[in-house]
Motif scaffolding. Structure first.
Motif, PDB file in Angstrom:
ATOM      1  N   GLY A  34     -41.155  62.344 -59.949  1.00 23.22           N
ATOM      2  CA  GLY A  34     -41.679  62.867 -61.200  1.00 23.22           C
ATOM      3  C   GLY A  34     -40.624  63.528 -62.049  1.00 23.22           C
ATOM      4  N   SER A  35     -39.339  63.311 -61.737  1.00 17.20           N
ATOM      5  CA  SER A  35     -38.285  63.937 -62.531  1.00 17.20           C
ATOM      6  C   SER A  35     -37.600  62.905 -63.402  1.00 17.20           C
ATOM      7  N   ARG A  36     -36.857  63.375 -64.349  1.00 19.77           N
ATOM      8  CA  ARG A  36     -36.021  62.511 -65.168  1.00 19.77           C
ATOM      9  C   ARG A  36     -34.591  62.958 -64.906  1.00 19.77           C
ATOM     10  N   SER A  37     -33.755  62.044 -64.553  1.00 16.61           N
ATOM     11  CA  SER A  37     -32.369  62.393 -64.240  1.00 16.61           C
ATOM     12  C   SER A  37     -31.557  62.457 -65.520  1.00 16.61           C
ATOM     13  N   SER A  38     -30.575  63.314 -65.508  1.00 18.08           N
ATOM     14  CA  SER A  38     -29.683  63.461 -66.644  1.00 18.08           C
ATOM     15  C   SER A  38     -28.250  63.296 -66.176  1.00 18.08           C
ATOM     16  N   MET A  39     -27.339  63.575 -67.068  1.00 18.38           N
ATOM     17  CA  MET A  39     -25.922  63.473 -66.772  1.00 18.38           C
ATOM     18  C   MET A  39     -25.519  64.496 -65.716  1.00 18.38           C
ATOM     19  N   HIS A  40     -24.399  64.210 -65.061  1.00 19.00           N
ATOM     20  CA  HIS A  40     -23.746  65.158 -64.158  1.00 19.00           C
ATOM     21  C   HIS A  40     -24.622  65.589 -62.984  1.00 19.00           C
ATOM     22  N   GLY A  41     -25.492  64.685 -62.495  1.00 18.36           N
ATOM     23  CA  GLY A  41     -26.299  65.002 -61.330  1.00 18.36           C
ATOM     24  C   GLY A  41     -27.395  66.018 -61.565  1.00 18.36           C
ATOM     25  N   LEU A  42     -27.720  66.302 -62.792  1.00 13.25           N
ATOM     26  CA  LEU A  42     -28.769  67.267 -63.096  1.00 13.25           C
ATOM     27  C   LEU A  42     -30.099  66.526 -63.196  1.00 13.25           C
ATOM     28  N   SER A  43     -31.117  67.037 -62.516  1.00 16.39           N
ATOM     29  CA  SER A  43     -32.458  66.477 -62.678  1.00 16.39           C
ATOM     30  C   SER A  43     -33.372  67.589 -63.182  1.00 16.39           C
ATOM     31  N   ILE A  44     -34.308  67.198 -64.014  1.00 14.15           N
ATOM     32  CA  ILE A  44     -35.253  68.144 -64.609  1.00 14.15           C
ATOM     33  C   ILE A  44     -36.645  67.646 -64.262  1.00 14.15           C
ATOM     34  N   ARG A  45     -37.468  68.563 -63.750  1.00 17.84           N
ATOM     35  CA  ARG A  45     -38.809  68.198 -63.317  1.00 17.84           C
ATOM     36  C   ARG A  45     -39.739  69.391 -63.492  1.00 17.84           C
ATOM     37  N   PRO A  46     -41.057  69.133 -63.467  1.00 15.68           N
ATOM     38  CA  PRO A  46     -41.994  70.263 -63.493  1.00 15.68           C
ATOM     39  C   PRO A  46     -41.790  71.148 -62.266  1.00 15.68           C
ATOM     40  N   ALA A  47     -41.874  72.438 -62.458  1.00 17.36           N
ATOM     41  CA  ALA A  47     -41.695  73.388 -61.359  1.00 17.36           C
ATOM     42  C   ALA A  47     -42.846  73.275 -60.373  1.00 17.36           C
ATOM     43  N   GLN A  48     -42.534  73.567 -59.130  1.00 19.52           N
ATOM     44  CA  GLN A  48     -43.531  73.616 -58.065  1.00 19.52           C
ATOM     45  C   GLN A  48     -43.534  75.030 -57.499  1.00 19.52           C
ATOM     46  N   SER A  49     -44.591  75.375 -56.801  1.00 18.38           N
ATOM     47  CA  SER A  49     -44.722  76.755 -56.317  1.00 18.38           C
ATOM     48  C   SER A  49     -43.547  77.177 -55.442  1.00 18.38           C
ATOM     49  N   GLU A  50     -42.952  76.248 -54.692  1.00 18.97           N
ATOM     50  CA  GLU A  50     -41.812  76.621 -53.854  1.00 18.97           C
ATOM     51  C   GLU A  50     -40.560  76.963 -54.662  1.00 18.97           C
ATOM     52  N   ASP A  51     -40.553  76.629 -55.956  1.00 23.83           N
ATOM     53  CA  ASP A  51     -39.425  76.978 -56.830  1.00 23.83           C
ATOM     54  C   ASP A  51     -39.493  78.425 -57.307  1.00 23.83           C
ATOM     55  N   LEU A  52     -40.640  79.037 -57.172  1.00 19.83           N
ATOM     56  CA  LEU A  52     -40.877  80.346 -57.777  1.00 19.83           C
ATOM     57  C   LEU A  52     -39.842  81.414 -57.413  1.00 19.83           C
ATOM     58  N   PRO A  53     -39.440  81.582 -56.164  1.00 16.08           N
ATOM     59  CA  PRO A  53     -38.419  82.611 -55.887  1.00 16.08           C
ATOM     60  C   PRO A  53     -37.111  82.373 -56.649  1.00 16.08           C
ATOM     61  N   HIS A  54     -36.738  81.115 -56.826  1.00 11.59           N
ATOM     62  CA  HIS A  54     -35.514  80.791 -57.557  1.00 11.59           C
ATOM     63  C   HIS A  54     -35.668  81.110 -59.050  1.00 11.59           C
ATOM     64  N   LEU A  55     -36.851  80.824 -59.589  1.00  7.15           N
ATOM     65  CA  LEU A  55     -37.090  81.109 -61.006  1.00  7.15           C
ATOM     66  C   LEU A  55     -37.088  82.608 -61.270  1.00  7.15           C
ATOM     67  N   VAL A  56     -37.738  83.351 -60.393  1.00  7.29           N
ATOM     68  CA  VAL A  56     -37.763  84.813 -60.545  1.00  7.29           C
ATOM     69  C   VAL A  56     -36.341  85.365 -60.481  1.00  7.29           C
ATOM     70  N   ALA A  57     -35.529  84.845 -59.583  1.00 10.02           N
ATOM     71  CA  ALA A  57     -34.136  85.303 -59.475  1.00 10.02           C
ATOM     72  C   ALA A  57     -33.365  85.005 -60.757  1.00 10.02           C
ATOM     73  N   LEU A  58     -33.614  83.842 -61.366  1.00  9.48           N
ATOM     74  CA  LEU A  58     -32.950  83.534 -62.646  1.00  9.48           C
ATOM     75  C   LEU A  58     -33.335  84.544 -63.716  1.00  9.48           C
ATOM     76  N   PHE A  59     -34.637  84.837 -63.822  1.00  9.94           N
ATOM     77  CA  PHE A  59     -35.081  85.788 -64.843  1.00  9.94           C
ATOM     78  C   PHE A  59     -34.582  87.200 -64.545  1.00  9.94           C
ATOM     79  N   ALA A  60     -34.551  87.584 -63.283  1.00  9.97           N
ATOM     80  CA  ALA A  60     -34.078  88.925 -62.912  1.00  9.97           C
ATOM     81  C   ALA A  60     -32.592  89.099 -63.204  1.00  9.97           C
ATOM     82  N   SER A  61     -31.846  87.992 -63.199  1.00  5.46           N
ATOM     83  CA  SER A  61     -30.400  88.082 -63.474  1.00  5.46           C
ATOM     84  C   SER A  61     -30.098  88.255 -64.959  1.00  5.46           C
TER      85      SER A  61
END
Length: 191
Positions: A34-61
């Motif tokens: 369900g993702s779309r791949s982009s340049m340089h090995g980056l993939s973008i996809r809808p977030a899943q619940s297991e991503d939440l700790p990583h997202l919170v860490a990004l916002f906290a930084s």
């Protein structure tokens, strides 16, 4: 259903009057995850619940944003509730950008119908964050370009965003990507 794994999102967009032709384009090009791949090995996809700790860490930084985000486990249930509401909304999608299995960025894209402009569909981009150690490497630009294409696929005629007035570097970044300053933003805190 012609869009595997996105049936609920597609059904909600269809209920909002998004035509089947646009929805088919929206679903085109999805890989098995369900993702779309982009340049340089980056993939973008809808977030899943297991991503939440990583997202919170990004916002906290993000010290400049002033949102008070924290990785304190005591407030994690608030993030879980917000994620569940966003995921169920039908108008909002939270995305993650991954590189080599690491969550390196995120953004939220809202697609909604507006009564002005003859009931047009509009997109709102918000919560754009890139891992601090990877800023300036093109990840943010790839995420914003992805969001623009998703908005087009959904039939939106415009995509808008707001940016903290103190983020002058971000303002130049958005302008380089084609955004123009068109409105003044106002905020009233209710808490």
């Amino acid at each position: 259903m012609f869009c595997r794994g996105r049936g609920g999102r597609v059904a909600r967009l269809r209920q909002k009057g998004v035509c089947l032709k646009v929805l088919r384009r929206y679903c085109a090009g999805k890989d098995k995850r369900g993702s779309r791949s982009s340049m340089h090995g980056l993939s973008i996809r809808p977030a899943q619940s297991e991503d939440l700790p990583h997202l919170v860490a990004l916002f906290a930084s993000d010290q400049l944003g002033g949102h008070g985000d924290t990785t304190d486990p005591a407030v994690f249930p608030a993030y879980e509730a917000a994620f569940a509401a966003i995921d169920a909304s039908g108008e909002e999608t939270l995305y993650v950008a991954e590189r080599e299995g690491r969550v390196v960025g995120t953004f939220q894209l809202g697609i909604r119908r507006s009564l002005p402009h003859r009931g047009t569909i509009k997109a709102v981009l918000e919560a754009v964050q890139v891992a601090p150690d990877l800023r300036g490497g093109g990840i943010g630009a790839q995420m914003v370009r992805f969001a623009i294409e998703e908005a087009r696929r959904a039939g939106a005629n415009a995509i808008s965003l707001t940016s903290n007035a103190a983020r002058t570097d971000a303002h130049r970044f958005y302008e380089r990507l084609g955004f123009t300053r068109s409105h003044a933003g106002f905020k009233l805190f209710l808490e």
